[in-house]
Design an enzyme around this catalytic site. Structure first.
Site, PDB file in Angstrom:
ATOM      1  N   ASP A   8      14.069 -26.484  59.084  1.00  0.00           N
ATOM      2  CA  ASP A   8      13.003 -26.819  58.146  1.00  0.00           C
ATOM      3  C   ASP A   8      12.334 -25.519  57.699  1.00  0.00           C
ATOM      4  OD1 ASP A   8      13.698 -29.361  58.780  1.00  0.00           O
ATOM      5  OD2 ASP A   8      11.761 -29.935  59.649  1.00  0.00           O
ATOM      6  N   ASP A 129      12.358 -42.340  54.536  1.00  0.00           N
ATOM      7  CA  ASP A 129      11.365 -41.988  55.548  1.00  0.00           C
ATOM      8  C   ASP A 129      10.422 -43.167  55.671  1.00  0.00           C
ATOM      9  OD1 ASP A 129      12.583 -39.470  55.434  1.00  0.00           O
ATOM     10  OD2 ASP A 129      11.199 -38.800  53.875  1.00  0.00           O
TER      11      ASP A 129
END
Length: 253
Positions: A8, A129
């Site tokens: 990330d 998500d």
């Protein structure tokens, strides 16, 4: 089951967030390219890369470092975060990224997403998500009224490569994975589902494999040495365990 170590990127650095909260950030490396090489040396066959800056703003900002990772490793790279324009998707795929993850705009503009899938068959991943089972968008800042299963079923007949399903409540918390939710989604569609969020132990990986998930994304647990990459690959059935494979403080920074 496929194992996808996560990288990330925020502000050019390799970080992890807790439940997507940008105020709860841990920096694991100043050089994402070196981190990618690190996982490659330990046996990674693929990487899941997220442009956190792009996810938050809707404008991808870490393309240069992402492309460097692809060029430096040659690994299968799956990239997401702020990809809401066809041109940006085409740029990444043209630079050697294997597939891209589309979340927010797939939810808000389903026709565009369908056209994108048909233009790049087998290279588009649907990113779902969910918070309490409901799909969240815009870097998890907004929550819709649609369930992950409803959205997944809407697109399962398109030529998508996979679905990445992230349980927001579990993400980055090291409290275990929501196997039931992951398994329910995989049962509801014919598309391969990759689990993300909360994977803490090797038993979590084994449980996901037993539940029929196609893959799992490993983040904080891998970076904080809850288990080694070799052990994770063995638990997922990708290869036999080898000696070593854990992250050392020096090699990860």
């Amino acid at each position: 089951m496929e194992v996808w170590p996560a990288i990330d990127i925020r502000g050019g650095r390799c970080v992890r967030l807790c439940q997507g909260d940008f105020n709860r950030e841990t920096v694991y490396g100043e050089d994402p390219v070196e981190m990618a090489r690190h996982w490659q040396r330990l046996g990674a066959m693929r990487l899941h890369i997220v442009d956190l800056d792009g996810a938050r703003t809707g404008n991808p900002t870490n393309f240069p470092v992402i492309i460097k990772i692809v060029q430096a490793t040659g690994l299968v790279c799956q990239v997401g975060g702020g990809l809401r324009q066809t041109e940006a998707v085409a740029e990444l795929l043209g630079a050697g990224v294997a597939r891209v993850v589309i979340g927010t705009r797939a939810i808000k503009d389903p026709q565009w997403f369908r056209e994108l899938c048909r233009r790049f068959p087998g290279q588009i991943v649907l990113g779902l998500d969910a918070r309490d089972g409901l799909v969240a968008t815009d870097g998890w800042l907004e929550t819709t009224r649609e369930s992950a299963v409803e959205v997944a079923q809407r697109f399962q007949d398109e030529p998508i490569a996979a679905i990445v399903y992230t349980d927001i409540a579990s993400d980055g918390m090291l409290k275990g994975v929501n196997v039931a939710a992951m398994a329910a989604l995989q049962r509801s569609v014919s598309v391969p589902v990759i689990a993300s969020g909360g994977i803490t132990t090797l038993e979590d990986i084994r449980a996901l494999k037993a539940a029929g998930l196609a893959g799992c994304i490993l983040g904080r647990a891998l970076y904080e040495q809850r288990f080694s990459l070799s052990e994770a690959l063995e638990a997922a059935g990708e290869r036999e365990a080898t000696e070593g494979g854990s992250v050392s403080a020096n090699s990860a920074r």
